[in-house]
Design an enzyme around this catalytic site. Structure first.
Site, PDB file in Angstrom:
ATOM      1  N   THR A  14       0.182  -2.546  -1.036  1.00 45.89           N
ATOM      2  CA  THR A  14       0.303  -3.901  -1.602  1.00 45.89           C
ATOM      3  C   THR A  14       1.670  -4.105  -2.259  1.00 45.89           C
ATOM      4  O   THR A  14       2.396  -5.049  -1.948  1.00 45.89           O
ATOM      5  CB  THR A  14      -0.815  -4.124  -2.651  1.00 45.89           C
ATOM      6  OG1 THR A  14      -2.075  -3.905  -2.026  1.00 45.89           O
ATOM      7  CG2 THR A  14      -0.759  -5.529  -3.222  1.00 45.89           C
ATOM      8  N   GLU A 129       9.124  -1.400 -15.332  1.00 41.10           N
ATOM      9  CA  GLU A 129       8.682  -2.740 -15.746  1.00 41.10           C
ATOM     10  C   GLU A 129       7.340  -3.128 -15.117  1.00 41.10           C
ATOM     11  O   GLU A 129       6.484  -3.736 -15.767  1.00 41.10           O
ATOM     12  CB  GLU A 129       9.760  -3.767 -15.370  1.00 41.10           C
ATOM     13  CG  GLU A 129       9.471  -5.186 -15.813  1.00 41.10           C
ATOM     14  CD  GLU A 129       9.378  -5.321 -17.321  1.00 41.10           C
ATOM     15  OE1 GLU A 129      10.392  -5.192 -18.001  1.00 41.10           O
ATOM     16  OE2 GLU A 129       8.254  -5.565 -17.825  1.00 41.10           O
ATOM     17  N   LYS A 205      -2.124   0.773 -19.770  1.00 39.87           N
ATOM     18  CA  LYS A 205      -1.083  -0.213 -20.109  1.00 39.87           C
ATOM     19  C   LYS A 205      -0.960  -0.355 -21.625  1.00 39.87           C
ATOM     20  O   LYS A 205       0.140  -0.501 -22.164  1.00 39.87           O
ATOM     21  CB  LYS A 205      -1.413  -1.554 -19.449  1.00 39.87           C
ATOM     22  CG  LYS A 205      -1.304  -1.489 -17.931  1.00 39.87           C
ATOM     23  CD  LYS A 205      -1.952  -2.684 -17.262  1.00 39.87           C
ATOM     24  CE  LYS A 205      -1.776  -2.651 -15.758  1.00 39.87           C
ATOM     25  NZ  LYS A 205      -2.618  -3.620 -15.067  1.00 39.87           N
TER      26      LYS A 205
HETATM   27  P1  NAP Z   1      -1.878   0.771  -2.149  1.00 36.86           P
HETATM   28  O1  NAP Z   1      -1.959  -0.596  -1.588  1.00 36.86           O
HETATM   29  O2  NAP Z   1      -3.077   1.640  -2.120  1.00 36.86           O
HETATM   30  O3  NAP Z   1      -0.670   1.530  -1.390  1.00 36.86           O
HETATM   31  C1  NAP Z   1      -0.375   2.889  -1.585  1.00 36.86           C
HETATM   32  C2  NAP Z   1       0.717   3.315  -0.613  1.00 36.86           C
HETATM   33  O4  NAP Z   1       1.127   4.625  -0.976  1.00 36.86           O
HETATM   34  C3  NAP Z   1       0.289   3.370   0.844  1.00 36.86           C
HETATM   35  O5  NAP Z   1       1.355   2.998   1.670  1.00 36.86           O
HETATM   36  C4  NAP Z   1      -0.025   4.857   1.057  1.00 36.86           C
HETATM   37  O6  NAP Z   1       0.233   5.331   2.376  1.00 36.86           O
HETATM   38  C5  NAP Z   1       0.966   5.509   0.133  1.00 36.86           C
HETATM   39  N1  NAP Z   1       0.475   6.786  -0.405  1.00 36.86           N
HETATM   40  C6  NAP Z   1      -0.570   6.989  -1.238  1.00 36.86           C
HETATM   41  N2  NAP Z   1      -0.715   8.295  -1.519  1.00 36.86           N
HETATM   42  C7  NAP Z   1       0.250   8.930  -0.822  1.00 36.86           C
HETATM   43  C8  NAP Z   1       0.630  10.293  -0.691  1.00 36.86           C
HETATM   44  N3  NAP Z   1      -0.028  11.267  -1.312  1.00 36.86           N
HETATM   45  N4  NAP Z   1       1.712  10.594   0.091  1.00 36.86           N
HETATM   46  C9  NAP Z   1       2.378   9.615   0.722  1.00 36.86           C
HETATM   47  N5  NAP Z   1       2.080   8.307   0.634  1.00 36.86           N
HETATM   48  C10 NAP Z   1       1.015   7.967  -0.127  1.00 36.86           C
HETATM   49  O7  NAP Z   1      -1.402   0.745  -3.671  1.00 36.86           O
HETATM   50  P2  NAP Z   1      -0.721  -0.485  -4.470  1.00 36.86           P
HETATM   51  O8  NAP Z   1      -1.774  -1.483  -4.851  1.00 36.86           O
HETATM   52  O9  NAP Z   1       0.471  -0.947  -3.739  1.00 36.86           O
HETATM   53  O10 NAP Z   1      -0.307   0.242  -5.832  1.00 36.86           O
HETATM   54  C11 NAP Z   1       0.793   1.105  -5.888  1.00 36.86           C
HETATM   55  C12 NAP Z   1       1.138   1.399  -7.353  1.00 36.86           C
HETATM   56  O11 NAP Z   1       1.503   0.190  -8.006  1.00 36.86           O
HETATM   57  C13 NAP Z   1       0.007   1.980  -8.198  1.00 36.86           C
HETATM   58  O12 NAP Z   1       0.566   2.847  -9.165  1.00 36.86           O
HETATM   59  C14 NAP Z   1      -0.584   0.762  -8.890  1.00 36.86           C
HETATM   60  O13 NAP Z   1      -1.244   1.077 -10.093  1.00 36.86           O
HETATM   61  C15 NAP Z   1       0.690  -0.013  -9.164  1.00 36.86           C
HETATM   62  N6  NAP Z   1       0.514  -1.459  -9.333  1.00 36.86           N
HETATM   63  C16 NAP Z   1      -0.227  -2.160  -8.428  1.00 36.86           C
HETATM   64  C17 NAP Z   1      -0.321  -3.533  -8.566  1.00 36.86           C
HETATM   65  C18 NAP Z   1      -1.121  -4.359  -7.593  1.00 36.86           C
HETATM   66  O14 NAP Z   1      -1.262  -5.564  -7.811  1.00 36.86           O
HETATM   67  N7  NAP Z   1      -1.667  -3.780  -6.537  1.00 36.86           N
HETATM   68  C19 NAP Z   1       0.313  -4.179  -9.631  1.00 36.86           C
HETATM   69  C20 NAP Z   1       1.080  -3.420 -10.545  1.00 36.86           C
HETATM   70  C21 NAP Z   1       1.172  -2.044 -10.369  1.00 36.86           C
HETATM   71  P3  NAP Z   1      -0.597   4.801   3.661  1.00 36.86           P
HETATM   72  O15 NAP Z   1      -0.082   3.396   3.882  1.00 36.86           O
HETATM   73  O16 NAP Z   1      -0.209   5.723   4.761  1.00 36.86           O
HETATM   74  O17 NAP Z   1      -2.033   4.859   3.261  1.00 36.86           O
HETATM   75  N1  HSE Z   2      -5.264  -3.166 -10.824  1.00 35.68           N
HETATM   76  C1  HSE Z   2      -4.261  -3.734 -11.665  1.00 35.68           C
HETATM   77  C2  HSE Z   2      -4.762  -5.065 -12.209  1.00 35.68           C
HETATM   78  C3  HSE Z   2      -2.988  -3.929 -10.898  1.00 35.68           C
HETATM   79  O1  HSE Z   2      -5.762  -5.574 -11.695  1.00 35.68           O
HETATM   80  O2  HSE Z   2      -4.173  -5.583 -13.160  1.00 35.68           O
HETATM   81  C4  HSE Z   2      -1.830  -4.335 -11.775  1.00 35.68           C
HETATM   82  O3  HSE Z   2      -1.432  -3.284 -12.602  1.00 35.68           O
END
Ligand code: NAP
Ligand code: HSE
Length: 432
Positions: A14, A129, A205
């Protein structure tokens, strides 16, 4: 000086795909703002065979070693999530002299000291951030713009998933399971959504915010946490009837010599409170400082592009620092060691819902039990909502220490006329 700053992106889910999109769409203006190009050289994923049209022309690998060993890579952008191997990859990148940008609150709230220490040792930047509040600028304001203040309080809605869920449950009467599924489909929820609904994501957080705001290291395990999974449709109805909304709040207070309080819990908030109007995936963080008074930061707290906005801003910051030879300057700001106040000492008002026998004298017995425990009641309502031969009593207390509420509930459940303690939810921002 290099023409292009080269990035390695760890993860392209994402957030990572949002980062790729923002870097592509805003390429020209970012180049102008930085003074040279920024390009993604390598992307690390779990599954290299997956078709990823967004990454055309970019090297995709499952091997972190090639990234750590690549001298061309200047910045490692960690958006894969989880504690391990994300922590180890970040440490190895820092040790290899690479700057790190991350959205990973899990690692920061558990191992903040290690990663800051490592960045300091190797003289590189470490930016985060996006770890709090998605797209909302809050880390940089706390570290820079508000640095003239003694910050006494932060209070915010810092989890997009639960705020989306609570809003839909309150406004549209949707079921818990349906709205959780929607939040997952929209990419707001963590890989394991228990972290969202049980308040753990918000607690991480809260630990990060309190560490920066109060200049003392607050660990994830220092935060007292309660999630939204026990909130029932009946609590939502009572909240509406009584003029409140229910929000999952992260609260940090600097209580001076007695230490700091850091908590995450659902709360009844008066409808007139500014945080009550923060709905859906939006987050907001109130900060109270001794010079600025109150300031509030508002925006989308999760989702691909809003979060990428914060990640890419950090990339720009590091790229500018590289250009100005100014890296590794502002890292850990936890130079004090303040005690964490135990939950039992924290004061709040409470909403307490009891299932009791429907007979004379019950209300008096309950009021007496609260009184003996030192809990003063502000209001009490008795109803017979769809409950044969039973009644529900809803009490709102004045401000009281958590310990006294806990003791009063222990005494109440021992009364023969009390059948069940159905809900205990704090009421925030009420007059004592
Ligand atoms: P996500 O959609 O689950 O994507 C994770 C990505 O990381 C995928 O591309 C996955 O590969 C890769 N990955 C996971 N484990 C791995 C490993 N061991 N080795 C290599 N690649 C790996 O996660 P996300 O929602 O983008 O979140 C990512 C981070 O941002 C997290 O720390 C989350 O807390 C933070 N965050 C998320 C949001 C949000 O709105 N989603 C907002 C703020 C912060 P594959 O594609 O091959 O599965
Ligand atoms: N899972 C988190 C949320 C993503 O819903 O706020 C952003 O850190």
């Amino acid at each position: 000086m290099k023409d292009t700053i080269q990035l390695a992106l760890l993860g392209v889910g994402t957030v990572g795909s949002g980062v790729v999109q923002v870097l592509k769409e805003n390429e020209r203006l970012l180049t102008e703002r930085i003074g040279r190009k920024v390009a993604i050289k390598t992307v690390l994923v779990r599954d290299a065979a997956k078709k990823r049209p967004l990454l055309e022309g970019i090297h995709v690998t499952t091997d972190f070693d090639t990234i750590a060993a690549d001298p061309d890579i200047d910045i490692v952008v960690e958006v894969m999530g989880g504690l391990h191997p994300a922590r180890e990859y970040m440490l190895r990148a820092l040790e290899a002299g690479k700057h790190v940008v991350t959205a990973n609150k899990d690692v920061l709230a558990e191992y903040g000291q290690d990663v800051f220490g490592c960045a300091e040792k190797y003289g590189v930047d470490f930016q985060f951030e996006a770890s709090v509040g998605g797209g909302i600028p809050i880390i940089a304001p706390l570290k820079h713009s508000l640095t003239a203040n003694r910050i006494t309080e932060i209070m915010g809605i810092v989890n997009g998933t639960t705020n989306y869920m609570l809003t839909k449950m309150m406004e549209e009467g949707c079921s818990y399971d349906t709205v959780l599924k929607e939040a997952q489909e929209k990419g707001y929820a963590e890989a394991d959504p228990t972290a969202d609904v049980e308040g753990l994501d918000a607690a991480r957080k809260a630990a990060i915010l309190a560490s920066i705001a109060f200049n003392t290291r607050v660990h994830f395990s220092d935060v007292s946490v309660e999630g939204i999974s026990k909130i029932t449709p009946a609590d939502i109805d009572y909240a509406k009837d009584l003029g409140y909304v229910i929000k999952l709040l992260a609260i940090g207070k600097d209580m001076g010599d007695s230490g700091i309080e850091v908590q995450v819990h659902p709360a009844f908030l008066p409808k007139s409170h500014p945080l009550s109007a923060v709905n859906g995936v939006y987050n907001a963080i109130f900060v109270r400082g001794n010079a600025i008074g109150e300031a509030m930061f508002y925006g989308q707290g999760a989702g691909s592009l809003p979060t990428a906005s914060a990640v890419v801003a950090d990339i720009v910051e590091v790229a500018r620092n590289i250009g100005n030879d100014n890296c590794g300057k502002l890292l850990c700001t936890c130079y004090e060691k303040k005690p964490i106040r135990p939950l039992d000492e924290v004061e709040s008002c409470y909403y307490i819902r009891l299932l009791v026998d429907d007979k004379p004298g019950v209300l008096g017995a309950i009021a007496t039990t609260f009184g003996k425990a030192g809990v003063s009641l502000k209001s009490v309502i008795q109803t017979r909502r769809n409950i044969a031969e039973h009644a529900e009593i809803v009490a709102i207390t004045h401000r009281v220490e958590h310990r006294l509420v806990r003791e009063s509930l222990e005494a109440l459940i021992g009364l023969p006329v009390v059948d069940e303690i159905r809900s205990v939810i704090r009421v925030e921002s009420e007059q004592a």
